[in-house]
Design a protein around this motif. Structure first.
Motif, PDB file in Angstrom:
ATOM      1  N   ASP A   1      21.684   5.433  -1.426  1.00 44.21           N
ATOM      2  CA  ASP A   1      22.338   6.078  -2.567  1.00 44.21           C
ATOM      3  C   ASP A   1      21.622   7.327  -3.073  1.00 44.21           C
ATOM      4  OD1 ASP A   1      24.337   4.165  -2.535  1.00 44.21           O
ATOM      5  OD2 ASP A   1      23.062   2.761  -3.659  1.00 44.21           O
ATOM      6  N   ARG A   2      20.533   7.695  -2.425  1.00 47.27           N
ATOM      7  CA  ARG A   2      19.845   8.923  -2.823  1.00 47.27           C
ATOM      8  C   ARG A   2      20.654  10.149  -2.392  1.00 47.27           C
ATOM      9  NH1 ARG A   2      13.436   7.820  -1.369  1.00 47.27           N
ATOM     10  NH2 ARG A   2      13.032   6.484  -3.165  1.00 47.27           N
ATOM     11  N   PRO A   3      20.310  11.347  -2.929  1.00 49.50           N
ATOM     12  CA  PRO A   3      20.962  12.575  -2.445  1.00 49.50           C
ATOM     13  C   PRO A   3      20.777  12.730  -0.928  1.00 49.50           C
ATOM     14  CG  PRO A   3      19.505  13.033  -4.315  1.00 49.50           C
ATOM     15  CD  PRO A   3      19.306  11.600  -3.953  1.00 49.50           C
ATOM     16  N   TRP A   4      21.697  13.448  -0.285  1.00 46.37           N
ATOM     17  CA  TRP A   4      21.685  13.534   1.182  1.00 46.37           C
ATOM     18  C   TRP A   4      20.358  14.057   1.722  1.00 46.37           C
ATOM     19  CZ3 TRP A   4      20.562  17.877   3.932  1.00 46.37           C
ATOM     20  CH2 TRP A   4      20.587  19.080   3.233  1.00 46.37           C
ATOM     21  N   ASP A   5      19.719  14.992   0.974  1.00 51.19           N
ATOM     22  CA  ASP A   5      18.487  15.594   1.501  1.00 51.19           C
ATOM     23  C   ASP A   5      17.280  14.675   1.329  1.00 51.19           C
ATOM     24  OD1 ASP A   5      18.628  15.932  -1.228  1.00 51.19           O
ATOM     25  OD2 ASP A   5      17.530  17.837  -1.213  1.00 51.19           O
ATOM     26  N   GLN A   6      17.463  13.553   0.627  1.00 47.53           N
ATOM     27  CA  GLN A   6      16.416  12.532   0.589  1.00 47.53           C
ATOM     28  C   GLN A   6      16.854  11.301   1.376  1.00 47.53           C
ATOM     29  OE1 GLN A   6      15.272  11.913  -3.594  1.00 47.53           O
ATOM     30  NE2 GLN A   6      15.849  14.054  -3.926  1.00 47.53           N
ATOM     31  N   GLY A   7      17.797  11.511   2.261  1.00 44.16           N
ATOM     32  CA  GLY A   7      18.169  10.435   3.171  1.00 44.16           C
ATOM     33  C   GLY A   7      19.347   9.580   2.740  1.00 44.16           C
ATOM     34  N   GLY A   8      20.009   9.948   1.639  1.00 38.44           N
ATOM     35  CA  GLY A   8      21.183   9.195   1.210  1.00 38.44           C
ATOM     36  C   GLY A   8      22.339   9.362   2.188  1.00 38.44           C
ATOM     37  N   ILE A   9      23.185   8.316   2.278  1.00 34.14           N
ATOM     38  CA  ILE A   9      24.325   8.398   3.203  1.00 34.14           C
ATOM     39  C   ILE A   9      25.641   8.072   2.505  1.00 34.14           C
ATOM     40  CG2 ILE A   9      23.049   8.007   5.359  1.00 34.14           C
ATOM     41  CD1 ILE A   9      23.833   5.029   5.128  1.00 34.14           C
ATOM     42  N   ALA A  10      25.599   7.962   1.158  1.00 35.33           N
ATOM     43  CA  ALA A  10      26.802   7.575   0.409  1.00 35.33           C
ATOM     44  C   ALA A  10      27.939   8.588   0.573  1.00 35.33           C
ATOM     45  CB  ALA A  10      26.458   7.413  -1.076  1.00 35.33           C
ATOM     46  N   HIS A  11      27.599   9.834   0.921  1.00 35.09           N
ATOM     47  CA  HIS A  11      28.630  10.873   1.079  1.00 35.09           C
ATOM     48  C   HIS A  11      29.382  10.746   2.401  1.00 35.09           C
ATOM     49  CE1 HIS A  11      25.092  12.255   3.216  1.00 35.09           C
ATOM     50  NE2 HIS A  11      25.832  13.161   3.859  1.00 35.09           N
ATOM     51  N   LEU A  12      28.894   9.900   3.313  1.00 36.97           N
ATOM     52  CA  LEU A  12      29.559   9.752   4.622  1.00 36.97           C
ATOM     53  C   LEU A  12      30.695   8.738   4.511  1.00 36.97           C
ATOM     54  CD1 LEU A  12      26.345   9.514   6.839  1.00 36.97           C
ATOM     55  CD2 LEU A  12      27.739  11.554   6.376  1.00 36.97           C
ATOM     56  N   ASP A  13      31.636   8.768   5.482  1.00 36.84           N
ATOM     57  CA  ASP A  13      32.702   7.774   5.400  1.00 36.84           C
ATOM     58  C   ASP A  13      32.160   6.389   5.746  1.00 36.84           C
ATOM     59  OD1 ASP A  13      33.151   7.154   8.216  1.00 36.84           O
ATOM     60  OD2 ASP A  13      34.046   9.150   8.390  1.00 36.84           O
ATOM     61  N   LYS A  14      32.879   5.369   5.278  1.00 42.24           N
ATOM     62  CA  LYS A  14      32.391   3.982   5.343  1.00 42.24           C
ATOM     63  C   LYS A  14      31.984   3.546   6.750  1.00 42.24           C
ATOM     64  CE  LYS A  14      32.078   1.660   1.469  1.00 42.24           C
ATOM     65  NZ  LYS A  14      31.323   2.789   0.906  1.00 42.24           N
ATOM     66  N   ALA A  15      32.817   3.910   7.732  1.00 39.05           N
ATOM     67  CA  ALA A  15      32.539   3.482   9.106  1.00 39.05           C
ATOM     68  C   ALA A  15      31.222   4.075   9.591  1.00 39.05           C
ATOM     69  CB  ALA A  15      33.690   3.915  10.024  1.00 39.05           C
ATOM     70  N   GLU A  16      31.012   5.355   9.271  1.00 43.56           N
ATOM     71  CA  GLU A  16      29.772   6.031   9.684  1.00 43.56           C
ATOM     72  C   GLU A  16      28.562   5.409   8.981  1.00 43.56           C
ATOM     73  OE1 GLU A  16      29.057   7.706  12.070  1.00 43.56           O
ATOM     74  OE2 GLU A  16      27.385   9.054  11.659  1.00 43.56           O
ATOM     75  N   GLN A  17      28.726   5.101   7.672  1.00 43.43           N
ATOM     76  CA  GLN A  17      27.645   4.437   6.939  1.00 43.43           C
ATOM     77  C   GLN A  17      27.281   3.122   7.609  1.00 43.43           C
ATOM     78  OE1 GLN A  17      28.018   4.072   2.677  1.00 43.43           O
ATOM     79  NE2 GLN A  17      29.269   5.923   2.539  1.00 43.43           N
ATOM     80  N   GLU A  18      28.294   2.359   7.993  1.00 36.01           N
ATOM     81  CA  GLU A  18      28.036   1.060   8.599  1.00 36.01           C
ATOM     82  C   GLU A  18      27.362   1.198   9.957  1.00 36.01           C
ATOM     83  OE1 GLU A  18      31.450  -1.728   8.641  1.00 36.01           O
ATOM     84  OE2 GLU A  18      31.471  -1.314   6.469  1.00 36.01           O
ATOM     85  N   ARG A  19      27.839   2.175  10.733  1.00 36.42           N
ATOM     86  CA  ARG A  19      27.228   2.396  12.043  1.00 36.42           C
ATOM     87  C   ARG A  19      25.730   2.707  11.880  1.00 36.42           C
ATOM     88  NH1 ARG A  19      25.127   5.867  15.009  1.00 36.42           N
ATOM     89  NH2 ARG A  19      25.500   7.647  13.635  1.00 36.42           N
ATOM     90  N   ILE A  20      25.428   3.595  10.924  1.00 36.22           N
ATOM     91  CA  ILE A  20      24.031   3.987  10.713  1.00 36.22           C
ATOM     92  C   ILE A  20      23.187   2.778  10.296  1.00 36.22           C
ATOM     93  CG2 ILE A  20      22.504   5.305   9.186  1.00 36.22           C
ATOM     94  CD1 ILE A  20      24.594   7.570   9.269  1.00 36.22           C
ATOM     95  N   ILE A  21      23.721   1.976   9.371  1.00 38.87           N
ATOM     96  CA  ILE A  21      22.956   0.838   8.863  1.00 38.87           C
ATOM     97  C   ILE A  21      22.697  -0.201   9.961  1.00 38.87           C
ATOM     98  CG2 ILE A  21      23.112  -1.153   7.280  1.00 38.87           C
ATOM     99  CD1 ILE A  21      24.327   0.883   5.238  1.00 38.87           C
ATOM    100  N   LYS A  22      23.662  -0.342  10.876  1.00 34.08           N
ATOM    101  CA  LYS A  22      23.509  -1.324  11.967  1.00 34.08           C
ATOM    102  C   LYS A  22      22.590  -0.826  13.076  1.00 34.08           C
ATOM    103  CE  LYS A  22      27.723  -4.121  11.940  1.00 34.08           C
ATOM    104  NZ  LYS A  22      29.047  -3.432  11.961  1.00 34.08           N
ATOM    105  N   SER A  23      22.508   0.494  13.225  1.00 35.56           N
ATOM    106  CA  SER A  23      21.800   1.082  14.370  1.00 35.56           C
ATOM    107  C   SER A  23      20.317   0.709  14.366  1.00 35.56           C
ATOM    108  CB  SER A  23      21.965   2.594  14.333  1.00 35.56           C
ATOM    109  OG  SER A  23      21.023   3.201  15.184  1.00 35.56           O
ATOM    110  N   THR A  24      19.759   0.500  15.545  1.00 35.69           N
ATOM    111  CA  THR A  24      18.343   0.153  15.647  1.00 35.69           C
ATOM    112  C   THR A  24      17.491   1.333  16.095  1.00 35.69           C
ATOM    113  OG1 THR A  24      18.665  -0.613  17.914  1.00 35.69           O
ATOM    114  CG2 THR A  24      18.806  -2.275  16.159  1.00 35.69           C
ATOM    115  N   GLU A  25      18.125   2.444  16.439  1.00 36.57           N
ATOM    116  CA  GLU A  25      17.350   3.647  16.777  1.00 36.57           C
ATOM    117  C   GLU A  25      18.172   4.905  16.525  1.00 36.57           C
ATOM    118  OE1 GLU A  25      14.869   3.684  20.337  1.00 36.57           O
ATOM    119  OE2 GLU A  25      15.419   5.784  20.656  1.00 36.57           O
ATOM    120  N   VAL A  26      17.538   5.863  15.871  1.00 37.21           N
ATOM    121  CA  VAL A  26      18.202   7.147  15.642  1.00 37.21           C
ATOM    122  C   VAL A  26      18.317   7.862  16.983  1.00 37.21           C
ATOM    123  CG1 VAL A  26      18.073   9.365  14.433  1.00 37.21           C
ATOM    124  CG2 VAL A  26      17.161   7.288  13.349  1.00 37.21           C
ATOM    125  N   PRO A  27      19.541   8.187  17.429  1.00 36.71           N
ATOM    126  CA  PRO A  27      19.655   8.916  18.703  1.00 36.71           C
ATOM    127  C   PRO A  27      19.049  10.315  18.562  1.00 36.71           C
ATOM    128  CG  PRO A  27      21.814   8.118  17.922  1.00 36.71           C
ATOM    129  CD  PRO A  27      20.847   7.969  16.790  1.00 36.71           C
TER     130      PRO A  27
END
Ligand code: UDP
Length: 537
Positions: free
Chosen positions: A364-390
């Motif tokens: 929930d932080r601003p995007w430049d501090q790593g927040g992802i709330a501005h992304l669409d729900k599916a993308e948020q979920e994908r990121i949260i589930k991911s085990t490695e940043v591509p």
């Protein structure tokens, strides 16, 4: 350090006359805009237009004279970051006669080095992109002595690390904004424009994912010449015979935190039987940090710009870089590359948090501090589930920022385990310069052939040791010999310990062989091949 340009040093009318009659003179080094540095006489700058001006007259010089290729894409890079399209330098051209209709020029009497800082609020960028390149650009041109005036044209304010930039010369550096207060038309009597990239070791991922530069040209020796200079300027003395050995934990206090720092410090102290201290940019002066790091046996820190301070570690020390969950250490290696430069003589260890329960995320932080709330729900979920940043490009990848700004509870046993795989006994410091000098060519190479019958032959080859060997202490001297039949692409390689050898395997009679010989010191210091030897059997 004075900001004023001392006008007393110049005869104004003579300077104006020279500018009108001679115009601007430019001679550059480098074949491409990415490796070019230019020396100017009478380069001018309009603070209203915010443009550099080249004045044409009977005596002006412009080398290289690129015509319109000067705009494809630019004359040169103003920062040390390669080919960045916000960092280009160019000038506009005018006839010297136009000066009659322009504001009265104010002359800059100091020799100027004109460049862009790339990101003056980030310590890694400060050292890697600015301080080291400025220092070594000044070493390259003798005019750029300690009285050089630095001009930073990127347009940033001083920034939090301005004191470090001030150490590079005796004159106060000037920023683009300040030029307006000096006059409407500034003319630099003598100036250099651009920075040497010869010391940079990392590319930040603007066109391909970040990683070490393809052709690194700097070694620990040059890095340490620079840190020695900085330490002298900071009044930090190298305590050669420091009594106690200790570990430094460099902590961040705002984000990307180590959540169990106290536990970590205790564990390190116990495991290595050493005093362990913490420092942070927020709580210590820069000089104090340098003083502490320059005598430390081990530096432990979260991935982040503060780790560039391993520049100041003594030879033999260990760097331990901690990576948050889902961040692959192999993909982010500015500090690994630094620690493993030839001659840095540091041990590098990466540890990654692989336990999801030990990470704290901040969606929930601003995007430049790593927040992802501005992304669409599916993308948020994908990121949260991911085990490695591509792997990704710089600089605003939300998944990268999300993971980079996690806090971490460090699993102490797994950290101690990876450190122990490299640091067997006590972490050390007092490693002496190992001196990796290369052999010269072998000398007086000769060959002699003998033929036995119609199908068998032998080739005896001998040579003398390289000339520089008699002045060196070398643990192991070996020779590599390649035997190539004339006209063939392949060769037979041999590693030999003596200065002569008789080859009989695969040697044919009545054949011409090319024999290549080089010397090898200590297994990996390969010398040059001597002139090829032609041998006929
Ligand atoms: N920084 C710091 N303490 C913190 C967070 C950041 O001193 O808790 C410093 C950091 O060393 C760097 C600058 O602030 O010089 C910017 O930090 P950022 O996280 O943007 O960059 P990074 O460290 O990931 O390169």
């Amino acid at each position: 350090q004075s900001q004023e340009l001392s006008q007393a040093q110049i005869d104004y009318h003579a300077a104006l006359q020279t500018l009108l009659e001679d115009g601007t003179r430019m001679v550059c080094t480098g074949r491409m805009h990415t490796d070019r540095i230019c020396r100017f006489e009478s380069l001018c700058y309009s603070t209203e237009a915010e443009e550099f001006i080249y004045f044409h007259s009977n005596s002006s010089v412009m080398l290289p004279n690129l015509g319109s290729r000067r705009f494809q894409p630019a004359l040169l890079d103003l920062s040390s970051v390669e080919d960045h399209n916000t960092q280009y330098f160019n000038f506009v051209e005018l006839p010297a006669a136009a000066l009659k209709f322009m504001p009265k020029p104010v002359f800059v009497p100091d020799v100027a080095l004109i460049a862009n800082r790339f990101n003056p609020d980030n310590l890694m960028h400060v050292f890697h992109d600015d301080l080291l390149p400025i220092y070594y650009t000044m070493q390259q041109f003798t005019d750029l002595d300690p009285e050089t005036r630095l001009f930073f044209m990127e347009g940033w304010s001083e920034g939090v690390h301005f004191d470090l930039y001030k150490l590079l010369s005796n004159k106060q550096p000037l920023l683009r904004e300040q030029l307006k207060t000096l006059g409407r038309l500034l003319c630099f009597t003598k100036s250099y424009v651009g920075l040497s990239k010869i010391t940079t070791w990392y590319q930040y991922g603007f066109v391909q994912p970040q990683g070490p530069k393809a052709n690194i040209l700097v070694s620990g020796n040059e890095i340490r010449q620079f840190t020695k200079f900085m330490m002298q300027k900071l009044n930090v003395s190298l305590e050669e015979s420091s009594s106690e050995e200790y570990i430094v934990v460099f902590s961040r206090t705002i984000n990307r935190l180590i959540l169990n720092e106290a536990e970590l410090i205790l564990a390190l102290a116990q495991e290595f039987q050493m005093k362990t201290i913490t420092v942070s940019l927020e709580e210590h002066s820069f000089s104090d940090i340098v003083r502490l790091i320059s005598n430390a046996s081990m530096l432990v820190s979260m991935h982040g710009a503060q780790l560039v301070m391993s520049l100041f570690l003594p030879r033999g020390a260990t760097v331990v870089e901690l990576f948050p969950y889902a961040i692959n250490p192999e993909h982010y290696t500015p500090y690994k590359t630094l620690a493993t430069l030839p001659g840095m003589d540091l041990q590098y260890i990466a540890w990654q948090n692989t336990a999801r329960e030990n990470t704290i995320t901040y969606p929930d932080r601003p995007w430049d501090q790593g927040g992802i709330a501005h992304l669409d729900k599916a993308e948020q979920e994908r990121i949260i589930k991911s085990t490695e940043v591509p792997r990704h490009l710089c600089c605003r990848n939300p998944e990268w920022l999300f993971r980079a700004y996690q806090d971490t509870k460090v699993d102490i046993p797994s950290l101690i385990h990876v450190i122990r795989q490299t640091v067997k006994s006590k972490p050390g410091t007092k490693k002496k310069w190992s001196g990796s000098l290369y052999p010269g060519k072998v000398r007086d190479a000769r060959c002699q052939a003998s033929v036995q019958g119609t199908s068998e032959a032998k080739l005896s080859v001998s040579w003398q040791v390289p000339w520089n060997l008699k002045y060196l202490k070398v643990r192991e001297v070996k020779y590599e010999v390649w035997i190539q039949e004339q006209g063939e692409n392949t060769y037979m390689p041999y590693i030999l310990s003596h200065q002569n050898h008789t080859f009989s395997e695969n040697i044919k009679p009545f054949t011409i062989y090319l024999v290549w010989i080089r010397c090898i010191f200590n297994k990996n210091l390969l010398g040059p091949f001597a002139d090829v030897l032609l041998c006929s059997t």
